[in-house]
Design an enzyme around this catalytic site. Sequence first.
Site, PDB file in Angstrom:
ATOM      1  NE  ARG A   1      -4.316  -1.327   0.232  1.00 57.92           N
ATOM      2  CZ  ARG A   1      -4.547  -2.372  -0.550  1.00 57.92           C
ATOM      3  NH1 ARG A   1      -3.620  -2.766  -1.409  1.00 57.92           N
ATOM      4  NH2 ARG A   1      -5.694  -3.035  -0.473  1.00 57.92           N
TER       5      ARG A   1
ATOM      6  CD  GLU B   1      -2.895   3.590  -5.318  1.00 57.27           C
ATOM      7  OE1 GLU B   1      -3.938   2.947  -5.625  1.00 57.27           O
ATOM      8  OE2 GLU B   1      -1.875   3.042  -4.873  1.00 57.27           O
TER       9      GLU B   1
ATOM     10  CG  HIS C   1      -3.131  -0.326  -7.038  1.00 62.79           C
ATOM     11  ND1 HIS C   1      -3.522   0.325  -5.896  1.00 62.79           N
ATOM     12  CD2 HIS C   1      -3.062  -1.641  -6.699  1.00 62.79           C
ATOM     13  CE1 HIS C   1      -3.679  -0.545  -4.911  1.00 62.79           C
ATOM     14  NE2 HIS C   1      -3.407  -1.755  -5.388  1.00 62.79           N
TER      15      HIS C   1
END
Length: 325
Positions: free
Chosen positions: A237, A266, A285
């Site tokens: 993360r 993000e 991601h």
Amino acid sequence: MKKKVILYKSIPENEVNRLHEHFELTVFNELNDANREEFNAALTQAHGIIGSGVVMSDELLNTAPHLEAVSTISVGIDQFGFDYLSQRKIALMHTPGVLNETVADTVILLALGTARRAVEVSNMVREGRWDRNLPAEYFGVDLHHKKMGIVGMGRIGYAVAKRAHMGFGMSICYHNRSANFEAERDFAAERLELNELLSTCDFVVVLVPLSAATEKMFGKEQFELMKSSAIFVNAARGKVVDENALIEALKNKTIRAAGLDVFEVEPLPASSPLNQLDNAFLLPHIGSATTETRYSMVQCAVDNIIAALNGDYSANCANRAQIEG
């Protein structure tokens, strides 16, 4: 009478139909300002919710007095308050296992792409700047026979260690709250304290879950402990890392480079200094982003909500000990 479930993410139609078979289903393909009031109203009657990508605060879920289970289409559970759900005896279901191999592939992509400077040299070709033998200043470094340190040796860490050790002949060390005897047996992995791992490894891979204990686990002090030739890989993360400290470490060549699939914010803002750094290999991601794996995650999450609302917490319940204790 069927229990009431809210689906708040677009999923394949056959999986929506499965939910309809078992529950009185309310469907939101996504949550936004236009439907938020409708969602909040449905939540007051819901026995279960299933989806991902939205933070479900304790305050919000406190308006759901009938809630028995939540099912996130992810392995990460940081979008829910673990302690809050546990206190209310609400099952927190997630999808570990089904994405291990795909995320491990992504880690190796990050490590290899960063080491071989894949984006830089690809851009050289695309932009018509490849007009002679590759200059030495664009040379990369090898993975094979280097030392990889894995911070967080769970299922994904084991899958990464397998690829690194068996595929590239890398020696493996790891830092984890508990020993991973399978990794030690299968790959001669050595368990180390974090500072020793950071100071001795050529590649540092982060795979810990986000929690109060791991938030900004990697900062200025940790990067300064690493070799100047080290490559840092984060597929956990973004908030596990102090991003400003990482940016400074990359600018100052405190470490060689970083391969990142996750970020503090993000999507990564276009204004982020990371976008200007040649020694940062950035992915959006994509850890579990294959057609097969994402479908398997949805299937697993649907299985999970069906099981949980029938009182079965035997698989994939993150807070099973707390709600059954």
